[in-house]
Write an enzyme that holds these catalytic residues in place. Sequence first.
Site, PDB file in Angstrom:
ATOM      1  CB  CYS A  70      -0.946  -0.010   1.193  1.00  0.00           C
ATOM      2  SG  CYS A  70      -1.962  -1.498   1.240  1.00  0.00           S
TER       3      CYS A  70
ATOM      4  CG  HIS B 239      -2.363   5.159   4.527  1.00  0.00           C
ATOM      5  ND1 HIS B 239      -2.052   4.853   3.220  1.00  0.00           N
ATOM      6  CD2 HIS B 239      -2.643   3.966   5.119  1.00  0.00           C
ATOM      7  CE1 HIS B 239      -2.129   3.542   3.036  1.00  0.00           C
ATOM      8  NE2 HIS B 239      -2.489   2.975   4.170  1.00  0.00           N
TER       9      HIS B 239
ATOM     10  CD  GLU C 198      -2.721   8.939   8.139  1.00  0.00           C
ATOM     11  OE1 GLU C 198      -3.672   8.143   7.968  1.00  0.00           O
ATOM     12  OE2 GLU C 198      -2.201   9.590   7.209  1.00  0.00           O
TER      13      GLU C 198
ATOM     14  CE  LYS D 103      -5.508   4.692   0.957  1.00  0.00           C
ATOM     15  NZ  LYS D 103      -4.606   5.803   1.281  1.00  0.00           N
TER      16      LYS D 103
ATOM     17  CG  HIS E  88      -6.296   1.109   0.297  1.00  0.00           C
ATOM     18  ND1 HIS E  88      -5.279   1.337  -0.613  1.00  0.00           N
ATOM     19  CD2 HIS E  88      -5.685   0.907   1.494  1.00  0.00           C
ATOM     20  CE1 HIS E  88      -4.116   1.267   0.010  1.00  0.00           C
ATOM     21  NE2 HIS E  88      -4.336   1.007   1.282  1.00  0.00           N
TER      22      HIS E  88
ATOM     23  CG  PHE F 239      -0.600  -5.449   5.549  1.00  0.00           C
ATOM     24  CD1 PHE F 239      -1.345  -4.569   6.308  1.00  0.00           C
ATOM     25  CD2 PHE F 239      -1.221  -6.593   5.066  1.00  0.00           C
ATOM     26  CE1 PHE F 239      -2.688  -4.819   6.588  1.00  0.00           C
ATOM     27  CE2 PHE F 239      -2.562  -6.853   5.339  1.00  0.00           C
ATOM     28  CZ  PHE F 239      -3.294  -5.966   6.104  1.00  0.00           C
TER      29      PHE F 239
END
Lengths: 411, 405
Positions: B163, B296, B307, B328, B333, B392
Amino acid sequence: VSDGRRVVVTGAGAVSPLGWNRHEFAARVLLGTCGISTIGGFDTAPYPCKVGAEVKELPVERILGKRGLRYMNWGTRLLACAAQLALDDAGYGDSEVLCAETGLLVGSELGNFPQTTSYNFDIVNSAPRDLTPMASYDVALNSSVNYVSVKHRLLALARLCSQGTTSSTDALGDALEMIRRGPWPAILAGGVEQLSLDLFLMYLHQGRLAPSETPDRCVPFGRGRVGTILGEGAALLLLEEAERAIRRGCAPLGELLAYREIFVGADDDTTVVSRGATCVQDLLDGARVRPEEVGFVAASACSDPRGDWLEAGILHAVLPGAPVSALKSLIGETAGASGAFLLLAVLASLEKGLVFPTPSHVDVDPDCRVRLVYPPGEACTARRALITSLDVAGHFSCLLVGAWEDGRDRI
Amino acid sequence: MRKVVVTGLGMMTSVGRSVRESWEAMLGGQSGVSEVSAFDTTGYDVHVACQVHFFTDARTRAEHRRLESAYVYASMAAREALGDAGVLSRVSRPWAADRCGVCFATLMGELTAFEAALRRDVSRKDRGLPPEVAAVLPIQSISVRLARDHDLRGPQRTSVDACSAGNHAIAAAVDLIQRGSADLVLAGGVDTLTQTEFTHFHNVHALSPDRCRPFDRNRKGLVLGEGAAALILEEESGARRRGARIYAEVAGYGLSADGYHMTAPEPQGAGASRAMRDALRHGGVTADQVDYISAHGTGTSLNDPMETKAIRAVFGARADRIPVSSVKSMIGHCMGAASVIEAVVSCLAIVDGRVPPTANYEEPDPACDLDYVTEGARVLPVRVVMSNAFAFGGNNAIVIFRALS
């Protein structure tokens, strides 16, 4: 080039068809031992190629311990073992501080694609809800890199790049440039590739695999070559800013001097050779190294009819008559890991003053104007060597490596 | 050090087939969520995603789905960006072809080709990759084809960092230009909706059943999206010489890894905040200068508070006064394309003086207490944008964009 920091190799981990540490790998490469044999990892009965260079008898538990192995796929095991061996070799011990300053930059042609397709098979053949969350633990192509980053707490960066068979040469080149320009003091860089059915079929369907039941069909630069034989493994090298390495009492294994690359994918043969030669010449000029100072070349030739001819043409244009050796005759096409294995072979050769050999059954194609080094190798007093990597899609990369010479003026 | 500037933008998302369409839709808070049509979602608890539906001709769409939809998406974004920069035609470029590179990001490449082959013939399980899938592998094939299509014969990178792959690709492109290996780089990202990723996120309970609500107290997870985006990055003096329109400067980037867990982020945001600080340092930007943060903001229980904490750790009390939003919430995403899409958004915020909203925000979460631009698009002067991407494995990549005077 002249303004950057010096970058040295202070540790290496090799999990290869020739053994599972860099010392075993080096000893067998210098002897010209071949690691290619009948493939045991999957059934090759339906296919014309039966051989490959697999990593065998890897003592994963001894290297990594028992914890966490249950869900660790083969590619991650290869990379994690190489990382552990490299960090140990570099004298990192259990130092969290050293690891925290260190990044991870890995090249691979397919990454964890085999785990991804395997998961996809499971999806099609099961009810999605029946698959446990752990079943997709490693479906991302970069999962192996994440695992190593987490296990060793390498906190500076974690990156996987994929440029086919030049992937790890590019990973090493990028790491060199990142350390040279700062602020990264150290990066564990190299490559990993699993000899999976996916990789095998990709090469087979693309017409890149030699029909073969014996190891001797992998003949880089050789007459009658019709395709390659695949290999697998992981090789990681700790690249470190020279002053940091010296401060912590390390004896470097060698120095990375320069890196260049181009894409020649859309060009005709003559232009590929010309542009590849210009790339190598730029590399040497940038490092202020004369062609005659290059002791030997570790080539990426893999027994591909066109690719080997092109690479030979590039080398002949810049370094005519230079000793050349082709590692893939010993460990097969390790794809995204191949550049890192070439670097390991070069470091071993520079250390021992002996260019590693290409097996004697490789009868050089007269159209490939290279001077191959045969067993028992060739004595070499030069302190520089060149690595070249050419991918079938058209990426060409080269890396200049030097023996470590403490006190030498900054290049 | 050579300055890197953005001179062209390309973007196709579930809410628009071009930069203009997508941007206007985002400013309007338009949602790209629809029922999944790419594959059968029977057996799943979730049935929605942000799919691209522009290929209205059924046959064309089926072909794209089967073989190389990622390349088709990437190609659309790349052409738009090159055209926008005025360098689509080779003769319009003042550089040699080998001074022009490609850095593209993807999470899954052409995996849809394999999925489609498997759905057509389940017995493939024992026979592995079919030849038509092998033809569109390996992962680098997208970058290679773009390079061939547009005669970009300099360095090439394919970033597969999940990502945060998009920001990794931008960072790699910046490096290539700053170290003198290229003068122009097509930097982009692409991913298509795959059943593999859908199942993975579904089974780790990370998918929202309806919409994506970043930073909202009742957020239920992410919505998967698909699309592509591209930037044309150039060395500044060359761009000025040829009279290019400059959207922004890529001031700097920061990379880090959490070293914490294979899927969960480090909850205090230590790794994320390190990357943010490194990006500011690399860009020569102070925390006081940041006007907007493109978050994000996935809408998952773990990402959003992490975040928020990371932003607070870096910006201190000033964090309360920096608008933060996540597109998003509207386009889902888009994985490898996500942070490149957000890079396009960052550049547009600078030139347009408007920032997109965080859609679907209804109830504040005490753990997420920043200014999330919830009322709709906001007009404000923007000179410096921080664009965040986390992945991840705790793989963090931050890029800073700055208006060029």
